[in-house]
Write a protein that holds these residues in place. Structure first.
Motif, PDB file in Angstrom:
ATOM      1  N   PRO A  37       6.097  57.224 -15.700  1.00 15.80           N
ATOM      2  CA  PRO A  37       6.425  56.108 -14.800  1.00 15.80           C
ATOM      3  C   PRO A  37       7.897  56.067 -14.393  1.00 15.80           C
ATOM      4  CG  PRO A  37       5.996  55.298 -17.010  1.00 15.80           C
ATOM      5  CD  PRO A  37       5.684  56.762 -17.019  1.00 15.80           C
ATOM      6  N   ARG A  40      10.228  59.549 -10.260  1.00 21.10           N
ATOM      7  CA  ARG A  40       9.743  59.249  -8.911  1.00 21.10           C
ATOM      8  C   ARG A  40      10.125  60.410  -8.004  1.00 21.10           C
ATOM      9  NH1 ARG A  40      12.164  54.494 -10.675  1.00 21.10           N
ATOM     10  NH2 ARG A  40      10.633  52.977 -11.331  1.00 21.10           N
ATOM     11  N   THR A  42       8.662  61.026  -4.701  1.00 18.90           N
ATOM     12  CA  THR A  42       8.677  60.706  -3.278  1.00 18.90           C
ATOM     13  C   THR A  42       9.792  59.704  -2.965  1.00 18.90           C
ATOM     14  OG1 THR A  42       7.116  58.886  -3.533  1.00 18.90           O
ATOM     15  CG2 THR A  42       6.190  61.072  -3.116  1.00 18.90           C
ATOM     16  N   GLN A  44       9.690  57.123  -1.027  1.00 18.63           N
ATOM     17  CA  GLN A  44       9.189  55.749  -1.038  1.00 18.63           C
ATOM     18  C   GLN A  44       9.228  55.173  -2.458  1.00 18.63           C
ATOM     19  OE1 GLN A  44       5.179  55.431   0.244  1.00 18.63           O
ATOM     20  NE2 GLN A  44       5.131  53.208   0.194  1.00 18.63           N
ATOM     21  N   ASN A  45       8.822  55.952  -3.431  1.00 25.91           N
ATOM     22  CA  ASN A  45       8.844  55.481  -4.821  1.00 25.91           C
ATOM     23  C   ASN A  45      10.265  55.339  -5.349  1.00 25.91           C
ATOM     24  OD1 ASN A  45       6.089  55.370  -4.879  1.00 25.91           O
ATOM     25  ND2 ASN A  45       5.840  57.352  -5.859  1.00 25.91           N
ATOM     26  N   ARG A  46      11.173  56.225  -4.921  1.00 25.35           N
ATOM     27  CA  ARG A  46      12.564  56.121  -5.378  1.00 25.35           C
ATOM     28  C   ARG A  46      13.236  54.871  -4.829  1.00 25.35           C
ATOM     29  NH1 ARG A  46      12.752  61.772  -4.115  1.00 25.35           N
ATOM     30  NH2 ARG A  46      13.882  61.245  -2.206  1.00 25.35           N
ATOM     31  N   ALA A  48      11.982  52.031  -4.608  1.00 25.58           N
ATOM     32  CA  ALA A  48      11.506  50.843  -5.316  1.00 25.58           C
ATOM     33  C   ALA A  48      12.499  50.363  -6.365  1.00 25.58           C
ATOM     34  CB  ALA A  48      10.153  51.129  -5.962  1.00 25.58           C
ATOM     35  N   ASN A  53       7.222  47.852 -15.305  1.00 23.55           N
ATOM     36  CA  ASN A  53       5.779  48.031 -15.383  1.00 23.55           C
ATOM     37  C   ASN A  53       5.436  48.521 -16.785  1.00 23.55           C
ATOM     38  OD1 ASN A  53       3.116  48.392 -14.944  1.00 23.55           O
ATOM     39  ND2 ASN A  53       3.330  49.769 -13.206  1.00 23.55           N
ATOM     40  N   GLU A  56       1.999  50.541 -17.414  1.00 26.42           N
ATOM     41  CA  GLU A  56       2.009  51.960 -17.039  1.00 26.42           C
ATOM     42  C   GLU A  56       2.768  52.781 -18.083  1.00 26.42           C
ATOM     43  OE1 GLU A  56       3.117  54.717 -13.166  1.00 26.42           O
ATOM     44  OE2 GLU A  56       3.489  52.577 -13.121  1.00 26.42           O
TER      45      GLU A  56
END
Length: 89
Positions: A37, A40, A42, A44-46, A48, A53, A56
């Motif tokens: 988890p 990251r 991609t 887009q995920n970086r 965030a 979480n 996860e």
């Protein structure tokens, strides 16, 4: 030939442990990239940022092998250890 000079039959058994070690490293790398988890890949995920979480992270840390050995005895050969350490009188 260079292959005959450097690769001799005596070194063939070394290919197995080296190949196994490389395979384990590759498996761990793929596992970390795909399921960790905190990693990251991609963009887009970086974007965030830091996520809290916990479910996860729990799922990642409590993988199949850890769940399988959770209730097992930490001994390698418990029957032999019990035979020698707990003699019946």
């Amino acid at each position: 030939m260079a292959a005959n000079r450097w690769i001799r039959p005596e070194v063939y058994p070394l290919f197995v442990p080296v190949g196994l070690a490389v395979g384990i490293c590759a498996m761990q790398l793929v596992r970390n990239i795909t399921t960790n988890p905190e990693v990251r890949v991609t963009k887009q995920n970086r974007a965030a940022g830091v996520l809290d979480n916990f479910s996860e992270g729990e799922k990642y840390s409590q993988h199949f092998v850890r769940r399988f050995v959770r209730d097992k005895s930490p001994q390698i050969m418990p029957a032999i250890n019990n035979f020698f350490s707990d003699p019946e009188i």
